[in-house]
Design a protein around this motif. Structure first.
Motif, PDB file in Angstrom:
ATOM      1  N   LEU A  26     -17.872  67.713  43.933  1.00 26.14           N
ATOM      2  CA  LEU A  26     -17.783  68.237  42.684  1.00 26.14           C
ATOM      3  C   LEU A  26     -19.163  68.742  42.248  1.00 26.14           C
ATOM      4  O   LEU A  26     -19.852  69.829  41.652  1.00 26.14           O
ATOM      5  N   GLU A  27     -20.016  67.583  42.377  1.00 28.70           N
ATOM      6  CA  GLU A  27     -21.528  67.621  41.931  1.00 28.70           C
ATOM      7  C   GLU A  27     -22.377  68.652  42.635  1.00 28.70           C
ATOM      8  O   GLU A  27     -23.284  69.330  42.186  1.00 28.70           O
ATOM      9  N   LYS A  28     -21.924  68.829  43.998  1.00 27.30           N
ATOM     10  CA  LYS A  28     -22.766  69.446  45.192  1.00 27.30           C
ATOM     11  C   LYS A  28     -22.368  71.199  45.120  1.00 27.30           C
ATOM     12  O   LYS A  28     -23.377  72.144  44.960  1.00 27.30           O
ATOM     13  N   ASN A  29     -20.933  71.225  45.291  1.00 27.49           N
ATOM     14  CA  ASN A  29     -20.570  72.891  45.259  1.00 27.49           C
ATOM     15  C   ASN A  29     -19.132  72.761  44.606  1.00 27.49           C
ATOM     16  O   ASN A  29     -18.312  72.360  45.167  1.00 27.49           O
ATOM     17  N   LYS A  30     -19.280  73.572  43.304  1.00 23.58           N
ATOM     18  CA  LYS A  30     -17.981  73.615  42.782  1.00 23.58           C
ATOM     19  C   LYS A  30     -17.059  74.495  43.563  1.00 23.58           C
ATOM     20  O   LYS A  30     -15.783  74.333  43.289  1.00 23.58           O
ATOM     21  N   ILE A  31     -17.389  75.751  44.191  1.00 20.43           N
ATOM     22  CA  ILE A  31     -16.347  76.223  44.890  1.00 20.43           C
ATOM     23  C   ILE A  31     -15.638  75.505  46.007  1.00 20.43           C
ATOM     24  O   ILE A  31     -14.469  75.460  46.277  1.00 20.43           O
ATOM     25  N   PHE A  32     -16.362  74.724  46.643  1.00 21.08           N
ATOM     26  CA  PHE A  32     -15.720  73.715  47.976  1.00 21.08           C
ATOM     27  C   PHE A  32     -14.882  72.897  47.050  1.00 21.08           C
ATOM     28  O   PHE A  32     -13.704  72.393  47.646  1.00 21.08           O
ATOM     29  N   PHE A  33     -15.299  72.243  45.837  1.00 22.92           N
ATOM     30  CA  PHE A  33     -14.427  71.435  45.149  1.00 22.92           C
ATOM     31  C   PHE A  33     -13.048  72.026  44.666  1.00 22.92           C
ATOM     32  O   PHE A  33     -11.880  71.663  44.936  1.00 22.92           O
ATOM     33  N   ILE A  34     -13.126  73.045  44.320  1.00 27.16           N
ATOM     34  CA  ILE A  34     -11.885  73.966  44.015  1.00 27.16           C
ATOM     35  C   ILE A  34     -11.059  74.246  45.100  1.00 27.16           C
ATOM     36  O   ILE A  34      -9.679  74.163  44.886  1.00 27.16           O
ATOM     37  N   ILE A  35     -11.544  74.796  46.202  1.00 28.74           N
ATOM     38  CA  ILE A  35     -10.941  74.946  47.570  1.00 28.74           C
ATOM     39  C   ILE A  35     -10.476  73.629  47.918  1.00 28.74           C
ATOM     40  O   ILE A  35      -9.012  73.772  48.496  1.00 28.74           O
ATOM     41  N   SER A  36     -11.206  72.501  48.073  1.00 31.64           N
ATOM     42  CA  SER A  36     -10.465  71.178  48.228  1.00 31.64           C
ATOM     43  C   SER A  36      -9.447  70.752  47.497  1.00 31.64           C
ATOM     44  O   SER A  36      -8.261  70.379  48.024  1.00 31.64           O
ATOM     45  N   GLU A  37      -9.485  71.334  46.176  1.00 30.41           N
ATOM     46  CA  GLU A  37      -8.156  70.848  45.111  1.00 30.41           C
ATOM     47  C   GLU A  37      -6.963  71.817  45.443  1.00 30.41           C
ATOM     48  O   GLU A  37      -5.723  71.079  45.470  1.00 30.41           O
ATOM     49  N   VAL A  38      -6.916  73.045  45.799  1.00 25.73           N
ATOM     50  CA  VAL A  38      -6.090  73.775  46.186  1.00 25.73           C
ATOM     51  C   VAL A  38      -5.423  73.150  47.393  1.00 25.73           C
ATOM     52  O   VAL A  38      -4.075  73.144  47.694  1.00 25.73           O
ATOM     53  N   LEU A  39      -6.392  72.801  48.514  1.00 23.48           N
ATOM     54  CA  LEU A  39      -5.718  72.328  49.752  1.00 23.48           C
ATOM     55  C   LEU A  39      -5.103  71.050  49.433  1.00 23.48           C
ATOM     56  O   LEU A  39      -3.786  70.839  50.184  1.00 23.48           O
ATOM     57  N   VAL A  40      -5.448  70.156  48.510  1.00 24.50           N
ATOM     58  CA  VAL A  40      -4.787  68.756  48.248  1.00 24.50           C
ATOM     59  C   VAL A  40      -3.392  69.283  47.674  1.00 24.50           C
ATOM     60  O   VAL A  40      -2.479  68.731  47.906  1.00 24.50           O
ATOM     61  N   ILE A  41      -3.205  70.229  46.731  1.00 18.85           N
ATOM     62  CA  ILE A  41      -2.000  70.739  46.222  1.00 18.85           C
ATOM     63  C   ILE A  41      -1.134  71.251  47.212  1.00 18.85           C
ATOM     64  O   ILE A  41       0.096  70.888  47.251  1.00 18.85           O
ATOM     65  N   VAL A  42      -1.436  72.141  48.101  1.00 16.02           N
ATOM     66  CA  VAL A  42      -0.610  72.581  49.236  1.00 16.02           C
ATOM     67  C   VAL A  42      -0.297  71.555  50.068  1.00 16.02           C
ATOM     68  O   VAL A  42       0.926  71.378  50.513  1.00 16.02           O
ATOM     69  N   SER A  43      -1.076  70.522  50.574  1.00 24.36           N
ATOM     70  CA  SER A  43      -0.597  69.276  51.120  1.00 24.36           C
ATOM     71  C   SER A  43       0.464  68.518  50.361  1.00 24.36           C
ATOM     72  O   SER A  43       1.219  67.820  51.062  1.00 24.36           O
ATOM     73  N   VAL A  44       0.463  68.300  49.356  1.00 23.51           N
ATOM     74  CA  VAL A  44       1.194  67.543  48.556  1.00 23.51           C
ATOM     75  C   VAL A  44       2.681  68.312  48.436  1.00 23.51           C
ATOM     76  O   VAL A  44       3.731  67.929  48.612  1.00 23.51           O
ATOM     77  N   VAL A  45       2.745  69.592  48.222  1.00 22.75           N
ATOM     78  CA  VAL A  45       3.846  70.360  48.520  1.00 22.75           C
ATOM     79  C   VAL A  45       4.634  70.234  49.665  1.00 22.75           C
ATOM     80  O   VAL A  45       5.881  70.163  50.000  1.00 22.75           O
ATOM     81  N   ILE A  46       3.760  70.601  50.897  1.00 17.11           N
ATOM     82  CA  ILE A  46       4.021  70.280  52.203  1.00 17.11           C
ATOM     83  C   ILE A  46       4.610  68.824  52.531  1.00 17.11           C
ATOM     84  O   ILE A  46       5.850  68.587  52.955  1.00 17.11           O
ATOM     85  N   SER A  47       4.127  68.066  51.921  1.00 17.60           N
ATOM     86  CA  SER A  47       4.414  66.563  51.992  1.00 17.60           C
ATOM     87  C   SER A  47       5.766  66.227  51.414  1.00 17.60           C
ATOM     88  O   SER A  47       6.603  65.389  52.165  1.00 17.60           O
ATOM     89  N   ILE A  48       5.979  67.019  50.177  1.00 18.95           N
ATOM     90  CA  ILE A  48       7.344  66.967  49.408  1.00 18.95           C
ATOM     91  C   ILE A  48       8.422  67.431  50.360  1.00 18.95           C
ATOM     92  O   ILE A  48       9.584  66.822  50.640  1.00 18.95           O
ATOM     93  N   GLY A  49       8.335  68.547  50.995  1.00 18.40           N
ATOM     94  CA  GLY A  49       9.074  69.330  51.813  1.00 18.40           C
ATOM     95  C   GLY A  49       9.444  68.327  52.949  1.00 18.40           C
ATOM     96  O   GLY A  49      10.555  68.387  53.532  1.00 18.40           O
ATOM     97  N   LEU A  50       8.546  68.152  53.805  1.00 19.21           N
ATOM     98  CA  LEU A  50       8.589  67.064  55.093  1.00 19.21           C
ATOM     99  C   LEU A  50       9.702  65.905  54.511  1.00 19.21           C
ATOM    100  O   LEU A  50      10.505  65.359  55.365  1.00 19.21           O
ATOM    101  N   TYR A  51       9.183  65.257  53.331  1.00 18.24           N
ATOM    102  CA  TYR A  51      10.048  63.955  52.867  1.00 18.24           C
ATOM    103  C   TYR A  51      11.540  64.591  52.778  1.00 18.24           C
ATOM    104  O   TYR A  51      12.330  63.576  53.240  1.00 18.24           O
ATOM    105  N   LYS A  52      11.903  65.620  52.055  1.00 18.14           N
ATOM    106  CA  LYS A  52      13.216  65.829  51.952  1.00 18.14           C
ATOM    107  C   LYS A  52      13.936  66.078  53.313  1.00 18.14           C
ATOM    108  O   LYS A  52      14.933  65.674  53.515  1.00 18.14           O
ATOM    109  N   GLN A  53      13.160  66.725  54.316  1.00 21.51           N
ATOM    110  CA  GLN A  53      13.853  66.962  55.685  1.00 21.51           C
ATOM    111  C   GLN A  53      13.825  65.688  56.472  1.00 21.51           C
ATOM    112  O   GLN A  53      14.560  65.603  57.165  1.00 21.51           O
TER     113      GLN A  53
END
Length: 115
Positions: A26-53
């Motif tokens: 966050l402190e070094k590069n805000k764009i990478f922070f936003i990208i990493s947060e989006v990736l974490v959200i995508v990962s959570v969604v995929i994890s929930i789908g895998l859990y259901k399967q």
């Protein structure tokens, strides 16, 4: 510890680590922070789908075990369209057919034995 609990614990710890690492960005590069947060959200969604399967076949197994414990050999499952689950369902249905056949043969033998 149940398999479901282990999976949830693993996913939660993994995502907490990702969130911690992304906070360091966050402190070094805000764009990478936003990208990493989006990736974490995508990962959570995929994890929930895998859990259901992963949980669906376990629920089928639980229902099948319950039917066998109740000696109800007429319970059959319908295919779901998912290869792994359908293989499990096919084996279960074949097993139930074989158990029903065997039970019918034993009842017939028992009937003829008495008469």
């Amino acid at each position: 510890m149940k398999l479901k609990t282990k999976y949830i614990l693993f996913i939660v710890v993994l995502h907490l680590v990702f969130l911690g690492l992304s906070y360091l960005i966050l402190e070094k590069n805000k764009i990478f922070f936003i990208i990493s947060e989006v990736l974490v959200i995508v990962s959570v969604v995929i994890s929930i789908g895998l859990y259901k399967q992963l949980v669906e076949p376990l629920n089928y197994l639980r229902e099948g075990i319950s039917a066998i414990n109740d000696r109800d050999f007429n319970v059959k499952f319908l295919p779901t369209g998912k290869k792994e689950t359908d293989e499990l369902i096919d084996v279960y249905n074949q097993m139930m057919d074989a158990l029903r056949e065997e039970r019918t043969k034993q009842e017939a033998q028992h009937f003829f034995w008495k008469n």
